[in-house]
Design an enzyme around this catalytic site. Structure first.
Site, PDB file in Angstrom:
ATOM      1  CD  GLU A  79      -3.273   0.827   1.957  1.00 29.92           C
ATOM      2  OE1 GLU A  79      -4.262   1.567   1.807  1.00 29.92           O
ATOM      3  OE2 GLU A  79      -3.142   0.047   2.934  1.00 29.92           O
ATOM      4  CE1 TYR A  93      -3.280  -3.638   0.830  1.00 30.17           C
ATOM      5  CE2 TYR A  93      -3.354  -2.291  -1.141  1.00 30.17           C
ATOM      6  CZ  TYR A  93      -3.810  -2.575   0.122  1.00 30.17           C
ATOM      7  OH  TYR A  93      -4.805  -1.808   0.694  1.00 30.17           O
ATOM      8  CG  ASP A 146      -2.286  -6.225   3.784  1.00 25.41           C
ATOM      9  OD1 ASP A 146      -2.988  -7.227   4.019  1.00 25.41           O
ATOM     10  OD2 ASP A 146      -2.689  -5.066   3.993  1.00 25.41           O
ATOM     11  CG  ASN A 192      -6.357  -7.161   2.313  1.00 22.73           C
ATOM     12  OD1 ASN A 192      -6.811  -6.759   3.396  1.00 22.73           O
ATOM     13  ND2 ASN A 192      -6.055  -6.338   1.318  1.00 22.73           N
ATOM     14  CG  ASP A 212      -3.878   1.609   8.968  1.00 21.66           C
ATOM     15  OD1 ASP A 212      -2.961   1.137   8.261  1.00 21.66           O
ATOM     16  OD2 ASP A 212      -5.002   1.917   8.502  1.00 21.66           O
TER      17      ASP A 212
END
Length: 336
Positions: A101, A175, A214, A216, A320
């Site tokens: 990201e 990602y 990531d 997800n 985050d």
């Protein structure tokens, strides 16, 4: 709230001696926070609740004969760079750094990164300031690819995957596509999973694979704080997504010749409820309400070469998400 720039600029990376004696000691690979600063309170799941990076950041030296890999969803390189990004990178000093990201629109010209990582690959989305995946390496790869073979919509893949080949392995940085608010893009996520599963299995037949980034997906109920209320309602924790992930780890018997994979951090911490993502909303960090979305998955035959894998729980505030690191025998990357 995001930390103020004035606070971020006070942070420092603290180097440690990297003698062979120190490197071979059996030490915890957790981040160290300066004794001059009060430690953050701890949430009920055992992770700290700080909302900005520690003032001083340091880590134990890498184990002798190992390379250190780090993956971090930085939720915009431009934003993270204003909140202490470089202090983590200086302290961690990984051999290979995967950033997800990134939200960059062109290849960054940043001497801080290029001086540390001479071999950089940036996969950039067709959409402006959207997604983005990068592999920054101290070691020159044999080959690089930014495509997902067979995917019917290459433009949707752009910025979400980088594959680099080294003498002893492939590293796939991803990602992964999100299933979307209200699961409106779950079909697109399923398409990604279908083609990615084929891809990682095909690579694994050539060389062992390290899949990092990531992903997800929260693989099981202990990988998110509120599993019951999120099941089949929230992207990242649906039947389709969790089953696709499990089918990569443990292929069905009907899939001939498919190798098994291991979720490294979960293998080493079978019952720990630690997370890598805490939303800025609803005071999630303070409450310890998170998801474990960032991880290392390796070909089963690589597991014995892994030396450590840890979530850098204290490194919150520049994003985050928090980073995850893994050390593995260096010959897997260098070939010697």
């Amino acid at each position: 709230m995001p930390p103020k720039k004035k606070t971020a600029l006070k942070r420092k990376a603290v180097s440690e001696s990297q003698s062979d004696n120190e490197a071979t000691q059996s030490v915890s690979k957790k981040a160290k926070i300066s004794k001059d600063s009060p430690e953050s309170p701890v949430a009920t799941n055992g992770q700290p609740t700080n909302k900005v990076l520690p003032v001083n950041i340091s880590f134990p030296p890498r184990i002798a004969g190992a390379v250190r890999l780090s993956t971090w969803n930085i939720c915009s390189l431009a934003s993270a760079s204003k909140k202490g990004f470089r202090f983590y990178v200086e302290a961690e000093d990984p051999d290979i750094l995967v950033l997800t990201e990134t939200k960059v629109n062109e290849v960054p010209v940043d001497p801080f990164l290029t001086s540390r990582f001479p071999h950089c690959t940036w996969a950039i989305s067709s959409k402006k300031t959207y997604s983005g995946t990068a592999v920054l390496s101290k070691h020159k790869p044999l080959s690089v690819d930014t495509k997902l073979p067979g995917h019917p919509d290459p433009s949707s893949v752009k910025g979400r995957i980088v594959t680099v080949e080294f003498p002893g392995c492939y590293i796939i940085a991803t990602y992964v596509t999100n299933a979307g608010q209200g699961l409106k893009t779950l079909n697109e996520k399923n398409t990604w999973n279908e083609h990615f599963t084929t891809y990682i299995r095909d690579l694994d037949k050539k060389k062992p694979v390290i899949w990092m980034g990531d992903l997800n997906v929260a693989p099981t109920a202990i990988d998110l704080a509120n599993a019951k209320s999120n099941w089949n309602k929230t992207p990242g924790y649906t039947k389709d997504e969790t089953e696709a992930f499990q089918n990569i780890l443990n292929p069905p018997e009907s899939v001939a010749g498919a190798g098994r994979f291991v979720d490294v951090w979960r293998q080493n911490h079978p019952e720990v409820k630690h997370y890598t993502y805490f939303s800025y909303r609803f005071n999630c960090r303070t409450k310890g309400l998170g998801w474990r979305l960032d991880m290392f998955v390796v070909s089963e035959r690589l597991l014995e070469k892994v030396k450590m894998c840890e979530i850098r729980s204290e490194i919150y505030g520049a994003s985050d998400h928090v980073p995850v690191v893994m050390e593995i025998e260096s010959d897997i990357v260098t070939g010697s």
